[in-house]
Enzyme design. Structure first.
Site, short mmCIF file in Angstrom:
data_model
loop_
_atom_site.label_atom_id
_atom_site.label_comp_id
_atom_site.label_asym_id
_atom_site.label_seq_id
_atom_site.Cartn_x
_atom_site.Cartn_y
_atom_site.Cartn_z
N LYS A 172 -3.26 72.78 -51.96
CA LYS A 172 -3.10 72.35 -50.56
C LYS A 172 -3.55 70.89 -50.40
O LYS A 172 -2.98 70.12 -49.62
CB LYS A 172 -3.92 73.28 -49.64
CG LYS A 172 -4.00 72.86 -48.19
CD LYS A 172 -2.73 73.16 -47.40
CE LYS A 172 -2.86 72.62 -45.97
NZ LYS A 172 -1.77 73.00 -45.11
N LYS A 240 -9.82 66.60 -41.03
CA LYS A 240 -10.65 67.58 -41.74
C LYS A 240 -10.11 67.77 -43.16
O LYS A 240 -10.86 67.73 -44.14
CB LYS A 240 -10.63 68.92 -40.99
CG LYS A 240 -11.40 70.00 -41.72
CD LYS A 240 -10.93 71.43 -41.51
CE LYS A 240 -9.49 71.69 -41.63
NZ LYS A 240 -9.09 73.01 -42.09
P1 NAP Z 1 -6.95 77.35 -34.27
O1 NAP Z 1 -5.75 77.62 -33.41
O2 NAP Z 1 -7.99 76.41 -33.78
O3 NAP Z 1 -7.63 78.77 -34.58
C1 NAP Z 1 -8.82 78.87 -35.27
C2 NAP Z 1 -9.22 80.34 -35.32
O4 NAP Z 1 -10.43 80.47 -36.03
C3 NAP Z 1 -9.47 80.93 -33.92
O5 NAP Z 1 -9.09 82.28 -33.94
C4 NAP Z 1 -10.99 80.77 -33.78
O6 NAP Z 1 -11.56 81.71 -32.87
C5 NAP Z 1 -11.41 81.10 -35.20
N1 NAP Z 1 -12.73 80.55 -35.52
C6 NAP Z 1 -13.04 79.23 -35.68
N2 NAP Z 1 -14.35 79.11 -36.00
C7 NAP Z 1 -14.86 80.36 -36.03
C8 NAP Z 1 -16.14 80.88 -36.30
N3 NAP Z 1 -17.17 80.07 -36.61
N4 NAP Z 1 -16.32 82.22 -36.24
C9 NAP Z 1 -15.28 83.03 -35.93
N5 NAP Z 1 -14.04 82.59 -35.67
C10 NAP Z 1 -13.84 81.28 -35.73
O7 NAP Z 1 -6.53 76.83 -35.72
P2 NAP Z 1 -5.16 77.06 -36.52
O8 NAP Z 1 -4.20 75.98 -36.16
O9 NAP Z 1 -4.75 78.48 -36.44
O10 NAP Z 1 -5.66 76.70 -38.00
C11 NAP Z 1 -6.43 77.63 -38.76
C12 NAP Z 1 -6.54 77.12 -40.20
O11 NAP Z 1 -5.22 76.95 -40.74
C13 NAP Z 1 -7.24 75.77 -40.33
O12 NAP Z 1 -8.00 75.74 -41.50
C14 NAP Z 1 -6.07 74.78 -40.41
O13 NAP Z 1 -6.41 73.59 -41.11
C15 NAP Z 1 -5.06 75.62 -41.18
N6 NAP Z 1 -3.65 75.21 -40.98
C16 NAP Z 1 -3.17 74.97 -39.72
C17 NAP Z 1 -1.84 74.58 -39.55
C18 NAP Z 1 -1.28 74.30 -38.18
O14 NAP Z 1 -0.17 73.73 -38.09
N7 NAP Z 1 -1.95 74.66 -37.09
C19 NAP Z 1 -1.02 74.45 -40.67
C20 NAP Z 1 -1.52 74.74 -41.93
C21 NAP Z 1 -2.84 75.11 -42.07
P3 NAP Z 1 -11.59 81.39 -31.27
O15 NAP Z 1 -10.26 81.85 -30.74
O16 NAP Z 1 -12.71 82.18 -30.76
O17 NAP Z 1 -11.79 79.90 -31.13
#
Ligand code: NAP
Length: 288
Positions: A172, A240
């Site tokens: 990644k 990040k």
């Molecule tokens: P997001 O919408 O911000 O969701 C993050 C999730 O993690 C939420 O469910 C959040 O819970 C939970 N979370 C965060 N910190 C936590 C903690 N300390 N304890 C428990 N739950 C926690 O992020 P996302 O876009 O889905 O991305 C998630 C991951 O995938 C990241 O590592 C990101 O880099 C990766 N990613 C994202 C994309 C993209 O296009 N978005 C693409 C590829 C990879 P709450 O709802 O309570 O906040």
């Protein structure tokens, strides 16, 4: 069909868990903000658990997709973490984009407790998750990966084991290195075309058929030209990821001058208020 749990119903996790349910798996979900888990259950059925530990109990495979290394440690090793609820011989598949170091640490912790860990970050963004066509890059043991792959394919178009623990995260990182320099090049091309007074859409249409063509040009060229960034993969997430990449490069000695520079350009975008803008917003600092 397997008994599975999904931890973290964010932009990515919410639809990924939905695809698992749609493929017939028995799904339990956990989300820190419980309202989101309740909404998921009301839309998809299944069950919501109050803690990662409770979610993990009795499952064959537990998936997670949370923010960063610290979040991942919290949902796995924390007081109510999933690792306290995993049964012997089960599998934890982590889709968070995190460091190779935390992947190796959790692989070892899982092994100690008699279950397995696969690091499995994804590429394809929100649209890839919604449409179930993500690319999944995995690290871990071959026989464990073979058992998890059919469930992973519920939300993926491609998934592959690249090597031992941490290899998914390292792959990644390469993905993000390749994107960073390319998006800056595309931004400079469009910026130059505007200064030259050309019809950018016509330019992109013709050059995308040649050697300059790319996913970024096809999917982001038009919106970059229009200055639209209110969607997609956020600059904060990219920073990040690049900080993980540059940290790893300091350890393995790789030379990443362009990636380091583009990381600073993203810092400029953040200063412009673009924390949640799509990564294609690199053009905004040229056009301002
Ligand atoms: P997001 O919408 O911000 O969701 C993050 C999730 O993690 C939420 O469910 C959040 O819970 C939970 N979370 C965060 N910190 C936590 C903690 N300390 N304890 C428990 N739950 C926690 O992020 P996302 O876009 O889905 O991305 C998630 C991951 O995938 C990241 O590592 C990101 O880099 C990766 N990613 C994202 C994309 C993209 O296009 N978005 C693409 C590829 C990879 P709450 O709802 O309570 O906040």
């Amino acid at each position: 069909m397997a008994k599975v749990a999904f931890l973290g119903l964010g932009v990515m996790g919410y639809p990924m868990a939905r695809h698992l349910k749609a493929k017939g798996h028995e799904v339990t979900v956990y989300n820190r903000t419980t309202a989101k888990a309740e909404q998921w259950v009301s839309e998809n059925g299944g069950r919501a658990a109050k803690t990662p530990r409770e979610a993990a109990e009795g499952q064959e495979i537990v998936f997670a997709c949370v923010g960063n290394d610290d979040d991942l440690r919290q949902v796995t090793l924390g007081p109510d973490g999933a690792f306290h609820g995993m049964g012997k011989g089960t599998i934890f598949v982590d889709h968070t984009t995190a460091s190779a170091e935390v992947a190796r640490e959790l692989y070892a912790a899982a092994k100690d407790k008699g279950f397995s860990f696969i690091d499995a970050p994804v590429s394809g963004g929100q649209a890839g998750a919604e449409n179930g066509v993500l690319t999944v890059m995995c690290g871990g043991d071959a026989e464990v990966y073979a058992k998890a792959e059919p469930a992973i394919m519920s939300f993926a178009r491609a998934s592959r084991l690249l090597g031992p623990a941490g290899s998914g995260q390292l792959t990644k990182m390469i993905n993000q290195i390749c994107i960073a320099g390319l998006v800056q090049g595309l931004a400079e091309g469009i910026h130059f075309g505007k200064k030259a007074g050309l019809d950018i859409e016509a330019v992109l249409e013709v050059i995308s058929k040649g050697a300059a063509g790319s996913w970024q040009m096809e999917n982001r060229g038009k919106t970059m030209n229009q200055g639209k960034f209110d969607f997609g993969f956020a600059v904060d997430w990219m920073r990040k990821d690049l900080s993980i990449v540059l940290g790893e490069a300091r350890k393995n000695g790789a030379s990443l001058p362009v990636t380091a520079l583009v990381d600073q350009f993203y810092a400029d975008v953040q200063k412009m208020g673009g924390n949640r803008w799509d990564t294609s917003s690199l053009i905004a600092r040229l056009d301002k």
